[in-house]
Design a protein around this motif. Structure first.
Motif, PDB file in Angstrom:
ATOM      1  N   ILE A  80      54.604 127.394 -59.458  1.00 31.73           N
ATOM      2  CA  ILE A  80      55.130 126.709 -60.647  1.00 31.73           C
ATOM      3  C   ILE A  80      55.013 127.611 -61.871  1.00 31.73           C
ATOM      4  O   ILE A  80      55.940 127.685 -62.695  1.00 31.73           O
ATOM      5  CB  ILE A  80      54.392 125.378 -60.877  1.00 31.73           C
ATOM      6  CG1 ILE A  80      54.622 124.418 -59.697  1.00 31.73           C
ATOM      7  CG2 ILE A  80      54.860 124.731 -62.189  1.00 31.73           C
ATOM      8  CD1 ILE A  80      56.062 124.134 -59.364  1.00 31.73           C
ATOM      9  N   GLN A 118      54.697 116.852 -63.240  1.00 35.24           N
ATOM     10  CA  GLN A 118      55.101 118.250 -63.124  1.00 35.24           C
ATOM     11  C   GLN A 118      55.696 118.523 -61.753  1.00 35.24           C
ATOM     12  O   GLN A 118      56.690 119.239 -61.639  1.00 35.24           O
ATOM     13  CB  GLN A 118      53.890 119.155 -63.400  1.00 35.24           C
ATOM     14  CG  GLN A 118      53.472 119.188 -64.866  1.00 35.24           C
ATOM     15  CD  GLN A 118      52.139 119.883 -65.066  1.00 35.24           C
ATOM     16  OE1 GLN A 118      51.110 119.395 -64.642  1.00 35.24           O
ATOM     17  NE2 GLN A 118      52.171 121.034 -65.710  1.00 35.24           N
ATOM     18  N   VAL A 119      55.067 117.971 -60.707  1.00 34.87           N
ATOM     19  CA  VAL A 119      55.575 118.211 -59.358  1.00 34.87           C
ATOM     20  C   VAL A 119      55.609 116.919 -58.543  1.00 34.87           C
ATOM     21  O   VAL A 119      54.727 116.068 -58.664  1.00 34.87           O
ATOM     22  CB  VAL A 119      54.736 119.270 -58.598  1.00 34.87           C
ATOM     23  CG1 VAL A 119      54.836 120.619 -59.282  1.00 34.87           C
ATOM     24  CG2 VAL A 119      53.293 118.847 -58.452  1.00 34.87           C
ATOM     25  N   SER A 160      50.435 125.749 -57.778  1.00 37.02           N
ATOM     26  CA  SER A 160      50.322 126.098 -59.202  1.00 37.02           C
ATOM     27  C   SER A 160      50.786 127.526 -59.464  1.00 37.02           C
ATOM     28  O   SER A 160      51.401 127.808 -60.494  1.00 37.02           O
ATOM     29  CB  SER A 160      48.879 125.915 -59.678  1.00 37.02           C
ATOM     30  OG  SER A 160      48.533 124.544 -59.701  1.00 37.02           O
ATOM     31  N   TYR A 166      59.649 119.496 -60.672  1.00 35.64           N
ATOM     32  CA  TYR A 166      59.847 120.303 -59.469  1.00 35.64           C
ATOM     33  C   TYR A 166      59.714 119.398 -58.257  1.00 35.64           C
ATOM     34  O   TYR A 166      58.833 118.535 -58.208  1.00 35.64           O
ATOM     35  CB  TYR A 166      58.818 121.433 -59.390  1.00 35.64           C
ATOM     36  CG  TYR A 166      58.983 122.489 -60.460  1.00 35.64           C
ATOM     37  CD1 TYR A 166      59.835 123.568 -60.269  1.00 35.64           C
ATOM     38  CD2 TYR A 166      58.285 122.395 -61.658  1.00 35.64           C
ATOM     39  CE1 TYR A 166      59.990 124.543 -61.253  1.00 35.64           C
ATOM     40  CE2 TYR A 166      58.436 123.357 -62.649  1.00 35.64           C
ATOM     41  CZ  TYR A 166      59.289 124.428 -62.436  1.00 35.64           C
ATOM     42  OH  TYR A 166      59.448 125.383 -63.413  1.00 35.64           O
ATOM     43  N   ARG A 204      63.615 123.319 -58.311  1.00 36.74           N
ATOM     44  CA  ARG A 204      63.721 122.616 -59.586  1.00 36.74           C
ATOM     45  C   ARG A 204      64.461 121.298 -59.367  1.00 36.74           C
ATOM     46  O   ARG A 204      65.512 121.260 -58.713  1.00 36.74           O
ATOM     47  CB  ARG A 204      64.494 123.463 -60.596  1.00 36.74           C
ATOM     48  CG  ARG A 204      63.778 124.704 -61.053  1.00 36.74           C
ATOM     49  CD  ARG A 204      64.563 125.436 -62.135  1.00 36.74           C
ATOM     50  NE  ARG A 204      63.978 126.738 -62.355  1.00 36.74           N
ATOM     51  CZ  ARG A 204      62.931 126.981 -63.155  1.00 36.74           C
ATOM     52  NH1 ARG A 204      62.375 125.967 -63.822  1.00 36.74           N
ATOM     53  NH2 ARG A 204      62.437 128.194 -63.286  1.00 36.74           N
ATOM     54  N   ASN A 231      58.120 128.749 -64.074  1.00 34.59           N
ATOM     55  CA  ASN A 231      58.151 128.458 -65.512  1.00 34.59           C
ATOM     56  C   ASN A 231      58.471 129.695 -66.329  1.00 34.59           C
ATOM     57  O   ASN A 231      59.099 129.609 -67.394  1.00 34.59           O
ATOM     58  CB  ASN A 231      56.812 127.872 -65.964  1.00 34.59           C
ATOM     59  CG  ASN A 231      56.632 126.418 -65.559  1.00 34.59           C
ATOM     60  OD1 ASN A 231      57.602 125.716 -65.277  1.00 34.59           O
ATOM     61  ND2 ASN A 231      55.388 125.954 -65.537  1.00 34.59           N
TER      62      ASN A 231
END
Length: 257
Positions: free
Chosen positions: A106, A4-5, A103, A87, A184, A110
């Protein structure tokens, strides 16, 4: 495996700070799949193998060792090339977390796919808002920053550092400091990352300007991190020379207005 990151941290002799920020990230960011990529710009003669091993032993962390200081932008670009996250996050080693800020950001991004990058609320150790949210820099802004007798140009300076904005709400930022910036990955790739002609300083101004041409850089007020900002170029002649060199490159590329 896709993450995710991807979190990029640049090391330069400051191994204790690197250990601290990596531990903070691992302590706070527990609900996202992540990777922490440390690019070590330290010269071979100053590398500390014991502390490098400590960094590498942390969860989700890898160290890529350079043979010297390749610069901030180029080092982050190298991290991006090996990253696997949706990301890409640049974080300075002198950041202090109080919560899982990543978080929160993000989740916001999102839910807002039109936003290409986010900078959180950055404060100093006394929790005073830092002047790291700026309009695109001009030659006049440089003059009023360094030559401002009796504060007669304060109105222009305050305009540049966006003192007219409501910091309780998100807003677009033309020039966000790169000390904590969430981008992103597809946007970072689209704009070809940092311009490596900047060794240090103004590479973040250039990056944000490119992002704002294709998307938006936003200030996110709903999480706060501490930045122990040193403002090194104000105290060190060598760093000041590098800063001036970057200014010249920036104005050649974007113009002085």
């Amino acid at each position: 495996m896709m993450k995710q990151v991807s979190i990029s941290i640049i090391a330069y002799r400051n191994y204790n700070n690197i250990i601290s920020i990596v531990k903070q990230i691992n302590n706070f960011v527990v609900n996202l799949s992540k990777e922490i990529i440390v690019i070590d710009n330290t010269e071979p003669s100053h590398k500390n193998s014991e502390k490098i091993r400590i960094i590498e032993s942390q969860n989700d962390t890898k160290v890529i060792s350079m043979n010297g200081n390749v610069g901030f932008g180029k080092a982050n670009n190298l991290a991006f090339k090996v990253s696997k996250g949706s990301y890409f996050i640049t974080i300075n080693p002198d950041i202090l977390f109080h919560e899982d800020s990543i978080s929160k950001i993000i989740d916001y991004m999102n839910h807002n796919p039109n936003i290409g990058a986010v900078i959180p609320k950055l404060v100093d150790k006394n929790h005073k808002l830092l002047p790291v949210y700026r309009r695109n820099i001009t030659l006049w802004d440089i003059i009023t920053r360094y030559i401002n007798p009796f504060g007669i140009f304060n109105k222009r300076r305050y305009f540049h550092i966006m003192k007219d904005k409501d910091y309780d709400k998100p807003f677009n930022v033309p020039f966000a400091q790169g000390s904590f910036l969430v981008v992103r990955a597809n946007i970072f790739k689209k704009i070809h990352g940092f311009d490596e002609r900047y060794f240090m300083y103004l590479e973040d101004a250039d990056l944000c300007r490119k992002i704002n041409l294709v998307s938006k850089v936003m200030f996110f007020p709903y999480t706060t991190v501490v930045h122990l900002w040193q403002a090194g170029s104000h105290k060190n002649l060598r760093l000041m020379f590098i800063h001036i060199t970057s200014m010249i490159k920036y104005f050649r590329k974007w113009g002085v207005r």
